[in-house]
Design a protein around this motif. Structure first.
Motif, PDB file in Angstrom:
ATOM      1  N   ILE A 133     -19.982  20.733  63.159  1.00 37.00           N
ATOM      2  CA  ILE A 133     -20.847  21.375  62.166  1.00 37.00           C
ATOM      3  C   ILE A 133     -20.035  21.945  61.016  1.00 37.00           C
ATOM      4  CG2 ILE A 133     -22.620  23.114  61.775  1.00 37.00           C
ATOM      5  CD1 ILE A 133     -23.418  20.843  63.699  1.00 37.00           C
ATOM      6  N   TRP A 134     -20.273  21.412  59.813  1.00 36.63           N
ATOM      7  CA  TRP A 134     -19.775  22.056  58.598  1.00 36.63           C
ATOM      8  C   TRP A 134     -20.807  23.085  58.162  1.00 36.63           C
ATOM      9  CZ3 TRP A 134     -15.313  22.513  56.293  1.00 36.63           C
ATOM     10  CH2 TRP A 134     -15.240  22.933  54.964  1.00 36.63           C
ATOM     11  N   GLU A 135     -22.053  22.651  58.106  1.00 37.38           N
ATOM     12  CA  GLU A 135     -23.161  23.590  57.946  1.00 37.38           C
ATOM     13  C   GLU A 135     -24.444  22.957  58.462  1.00 37.38           C
ATOM     14  OE1 GLU A 135     -25.544  26.357  54.726  1.00 37.38           O
ATOM     15  OE2 GLU A 135     -23.434  25.860  54.449  1.00 37.38           O
ATOM     16  N   ARG A 136     -25.127  23.689  59.332  1.00 37.60           N
ATOM     17  CA  ARG A 136     -26.434  23.236  59.780  1.00 37.60           C
ATOM     18  C   ARG A 136     -27.497  24.144  59.184  1.00 37.60           C
ATOM     19  NH1 ARG A 136     -29.211  22.589  65.800  1.00 37.60           N
ATOM     20  NH2 ARG A 136     -31.271  22.110  64.971  1.00 37.60           N
ATOM     21  N   ASP A 137     -28.532  23.521  58.630  1.00 41.10           N
ATOM     22  CA  ASP A 137     -29.634  24.268  58.033  1.00 41.10           C
ATOM     23  C   ASP A 137     -30.888  23.420  58.137  1.00 41.10           C
ATOM     24  OD1 ASP A 137     -31.445  25.694  56.553  1.00 41.10           O
ATOM     25  OD2 ASP A 137     -30.208  25.854  54.754  1.00 41.10           O
ATOM     26  N   ASN A 159     -26.256  30.692  56.813  1.00 39.52           N
ATOM     27  CA  ASN A 159     -25.348  30.567  55.672  1.00 39.52           C
ATOM     28  C   ASN A 159     -26.109  30.574  54.358  1.00 39.52           C
ATOM     29  OD1 ASN A 159     -23.205  30.438  57.387  1.00 39.52           O
ATOM     30  ND2 ASN A 159     -22.727  28.287  57.042  1.00 39.52           N
ATOM     31  N   TYR A 160     -27.212  29.815  54.310  1.00 39.26           N
ATOM     32  CA  TYR A 160     -27.986  29.758  53.074  1.00 39.26           C
ATOM     33  C   TYR A 160     -28.619  31.115  52.776  1.00 39.26           C
ATOM     34  CZ  TYR A 160     -31.284  28.111  49.518  1.00 39.26           C
ATOM     35  OH  TYR A 160     -31.987  27.940  48.346  1.00 39.26           O
ATOM     36  N   THR A 161     -29.118  31.784  53.797  1.00 41.74           N
ATOM     37  CA  THR A 161     -29.687  33.121  53.608  1.00 41.74           C
ATOM     38  C   THR A 161     -28.642  34.077  53.056  1.00 41.74           C
ATOM     39  OG1 THR A 161     -31.338  32.834  55.361  1.00 41.74           O
ATOM     40  CG2 THR A 161     -30.721  35.091  54.800  1.00 41.74           C
ATOM     41  N   LEU A 164     -27.881  33.303  49.388  1.00 41.38           N
ATOM     42  CA  LEU A 164     -28.886  33.812  48.458  1.00 41.38           C
ATOM     43  C   LEU A 164     -28.776  35.316  48.280  1.00 41.38           C
ATOM     44  CD1 LEU A 164     -32.057  31.725  49.478  1.00 41.38           C
ATOM     45  CD2 LEU A 164     -30.575  31.405  47.493  1.00 41.38           C
ATOM     46  N   LYS A 165     -28.558  36.022  49.373  1.00 40.79           N
ATOM     47  CA  LYS A 165     -28.432  37.486  49.260  1.00 40.79           C
ATOM     48  C   LYS A 165     -27.215  37.866  48.419  1.00 40.79           C
ATOM     49  CE  LYS A 165     -30.903  38.657  53.516  1.00 40.79           C
ATOM     50  NZ  LYS A 165     -30.825  39.268  54.877  1.00 40.79           N
ATOM     51  N   ALA A 166     -26.123  37.119  48.599  1.00 38.76           N
ATOM     52  CA  ALA A 166     -24.922  37.397  47.808  1.00 38.76           C
ATOM     53  C   ALA A 166     -25.135  37.088  46.338  1.00 38.76           C
ATOM     54  CB  ALA A 166     -23.748  36.570  48.357  1.00 38.76           C
ATOM     55  N   PRO A 212     -29.536  21.414  45.572  1.00 39.95           N
ATOM     56  CA  PRO A 212     -28.204  21.562  44.957  1.00 39.95           C
ATOM     57  C   PRO A 212     -27.217  22.292  45.861  1.00 39.95           C
ATOM     58  CG  PRO A 212     -29.923  22.077  43.375  1.00 39.95           C
ATOM     59  CD  PRO A 212     -30.590  21.977  44.709  1.00 39.95           C
ATOM     60  N   TYR A 213     -27.701  23.304  46.579  1.00 44.03           N
ATOM     61  CA  TYR A 213     -26.815  24.045  47.479  1.00 44.03           C
ATOM     62  C   TYR A 213     -26.193  23.106  48.512  1.00 44.03           C
ATOM     63  CZ  TYR A 213     -25.441  26.998  51.423  1.00 44.03           C
ATOM     64  OH  TYR A 213     -24.745  27.574  52.464  1.00 44.03           O
ATOM     65  N   MET A 214     -27.026  22.263  49.148  1.00 42.49           N
ATOM     66  CA  MET A 214     -26.507  21.385  50.195  1.00 42.49           C
ATOM     67  C   MET A 214     -25.603  20.298  49.616  1.00 42.49           C
ATOM     68  SD  MET A 214     -26.666  21.807  53.378  1.00 42.49           S
ATOM     69  CE  MET A 214     -28.143  22.797  53.546  1.00 42.49           C
TER      70      MET A 214
END
Length: 562
Positions: A133-137, A159-161, A164-166, A212-214
């Protein structure tokens, strides 16, 4: 290069095959995906193995039919022991990494029974469908009176959450409040769950939205890995909620909405199972022009955003010299009815749902002869795993993998796949439709078998079959399943379905070569059956049983005299 070094396996979620420019959409222009098609092979008869996210993806990742792997609906765990694409590729010397969605549900009970620690490397791979896993969403950060839709943690969107908060998207659930909702002048969140808000712009900057994020995360993965690798870049969109940020939210309007593929007779004469789907809440909703005119422009905007991100990704691959060493496979896990056939969602067998886009770019010189060509070969999503194993330099485990490599078509040495039909399955035992039809859990299943001329749908529960003439009725508007004169065709299609059902899909611990070798090797290992006289067989087979001496023990063990 003689062959690609790496594989970029791109999957969109709920992308219809006919909603791309290169597949003939009248208003939706997708130049970047179209350009990829001009550099590779575009397949027009690629079919999934189940019209719902989870089971479709499990077939893709295992290379096996739903009947074989058993994960037949969303949130149905893939049982421990099922080999996946990642397992096969690592055996061939290629890593398998995930960036995005899988819809995998781990078999926690099975892992506990076998003592597999989910925090170990092996346990993590088993729990994550064989991927590193590099990133699972998986998206879908939901909240209802009984909890989350993905209570078990399948979403994995942490990670995505946090991203966005950052970035200043302050909310307990920025996935909903910003990425998938609009906002009014008073600051009220206009939830993307409500279809009337599909015309709103999502309250998020384009570059911060999911697609775009992914894409960025995939580029970060590729930049940090030399290979050989297979990267599964698995997008959440254009799956609902149907809402997209500026500038895509108003690129299309009702004037760009193509008329629905449906007829009054189709509704009036509907098969009982099909009628149940038409009369479901989502079916009734998407049967109205009001909802179609609100949703489809947003759906088109989501696809346009996807295409723009493909342009960004492909340019980066070219600029960094990676395009010439990377096979790119672009597809979808299923389609979307969008009001066609009086239905929404995807859980039936019309081509609207089961037929998916498939574009394969192979940078190797062997593929030069097929660049920009179109293939109408019958392809299934279980074909990806054996294709990737061959690209990795391995030999597909044909006793486990039920698909066939696409390389002969990509390299111009074949024009058809070694099959004369495709199969799709749907298990709706856990849905309200099963209750509505009064079916028990074993009856609430259906199967599709299709070739280039006909499509037959078999529904358990004592229902008659559904039959479509794909040549004269390509939109599948007229069900011929109750016509007496169609009996020969129905019998012929059932023969294909029964042939498929009789396959030895669970014989996975012996290869075909081992079984063939065992046909003649057993007697050479000392087993002699049905031989009357030792001279009736070659001496070498009985040499260890001839000329032997032993003490006479018939009267029992002799004791020493004292």
């Amino acid at each position: 290069m003689a062959k690609p070094k790496n594989i970029l396996f791109i999957m969109f979620d709920q992308l219809r095959w006919d909603y791309l420019g290169c597949y003939g959409h009248k208003h939706l222009h997708t130049p970047h995906i179209d350009r990829l098609a001009s550099k590779g092979v575009r397949f027009t008869r690629a079919y999934i193995q189940s019209p719902i996210c989870g089971s479709s993806r499990m077939s893709t990742y295992t290379g096996r039919y739903v009947h074989s792997h058993g994960a037949s609906w969303n949130f149905t765990p893939l049982k421990v022991g099922e080999m996946t694409m990642g397992d096969h590729l690592r055996d061939a010397g290629m890593d398998a990494w995930l960036v995005g969605k899988t819809h995998m549900e781990a078999d926690e009970e099975g892992m506990a029974r076998l003592g597999l620690d989910p925090d170990s490397k092996i346990g993590a791979r088993v729990a994550e469908c064989g991927f590193d896993i590099w990133e699972r969403d998986d998206g879908m950060v939901t909240k209802g009176p009984d909890g989350s839709f993905a209570e078990g943690g399948i979403t994995n969107a942490h990670n995505y959450t946090n991203y966005l908060k950052a970035r200043g998207y302050e909310s307990e659930n920025p996935w909903h409040d910003f990425a998938n909702s609009g906002i009014d002048a008073e600051g009220n969140v206009l939830s993307g769950w409500f279809l009337k808000n599909s015309t709103e712009a999502a309250n998020i900057a384009d570059e911060d939205s999911e697609t775009p994020y992914m894409t960025t995360r995939a580029m970060e993965f590729i930049e940090g890995h030399d290979g050989p690798w297979m990267c599964h870049l698995s997008y959440i969109k254009p799956h609902w909620p149907y809402i997209v940020p500026e500038p895509y939210h108003d690129m299309y309007g009702p004037e760009h909405v193509q008329g629905p593929i449906r007829s009054a007779a189709e509704y009036d004469d509907a098969h009982p199972v099909l009628r149940g789907m038409m009369e479901s809440p989502v079916g009734k909703a998407f049967s109205t022009d009001k909802i179609r005119n609100a949703v489809i422009p947003a759906y088109m905007g989501l696809i346009k955003q996807c295409d723009d991100q493909m342009g960004r990704l492909f340019k980066w691959l070219e600029d960094t010299g990676r395009m010439d060493e990377t096979m790119i496979v672009l597809t979808s896990d299923h389609g979307d009815f969008l009001g066609d056939h009086w239905m929404g969602e995807k859980q039936f067998f019309h081509d609207t749902s089961t037929r998916v886009p498939l574009i394969v770019y192979d940078p190797s010189p062997k593929a030069d002869a097929t660049r920009g060509t179109v293939s109408d070969a019958l392809v299934e999503c279980i074909d990806f795993a054996p294709t990737f194993v061959e690209v990795a330099g391995g030999k597909p485990a044909s006793h486990i993998l039920e698909g066939h490599s696409l390389l002969p078509i990509l390299h111009g040495t074949a024009t058809e796949m070694p099959r004369d039909h495709v199969i799709c399955e749907y298990d709706y035992a856990a849905t309200p439709l099963a209750d509505k039809l009064g079916l028990n859990v074993r009856e609430a299943v259906m199967f599709m078998v299709a070739d280039k001329d006909w499509k037959l749908i078999h529904c358990e529960g004592g229902f008659r079959p559904i039959l479509f003439d794909l040549v004269n009725d390509p939109h599948e508007l007229t069900d011929l399943g109750d016509r007496a004169d169609m009996a020969p065709v129905i019998e012929r299609m059932y023969d294909k379905l029964f042939r498929w059902a009789r396959r030895t899909s669970q014989r996975t611990t012996r290869t075909e070569e081992q079984l063939i070798e065992m046909r003649t090797s057993t007697r050479r290992r000392g087993v002699i059956i049905g031989v009357y006289d030792e001279n009736d067989i070659p001496l070498e087979l009985s040499v260890h049983y001839r000329g032997r001496k032993a003490k006479d023990m018939k009267t029992g063990r002799q004791t020493e005299q004292t």
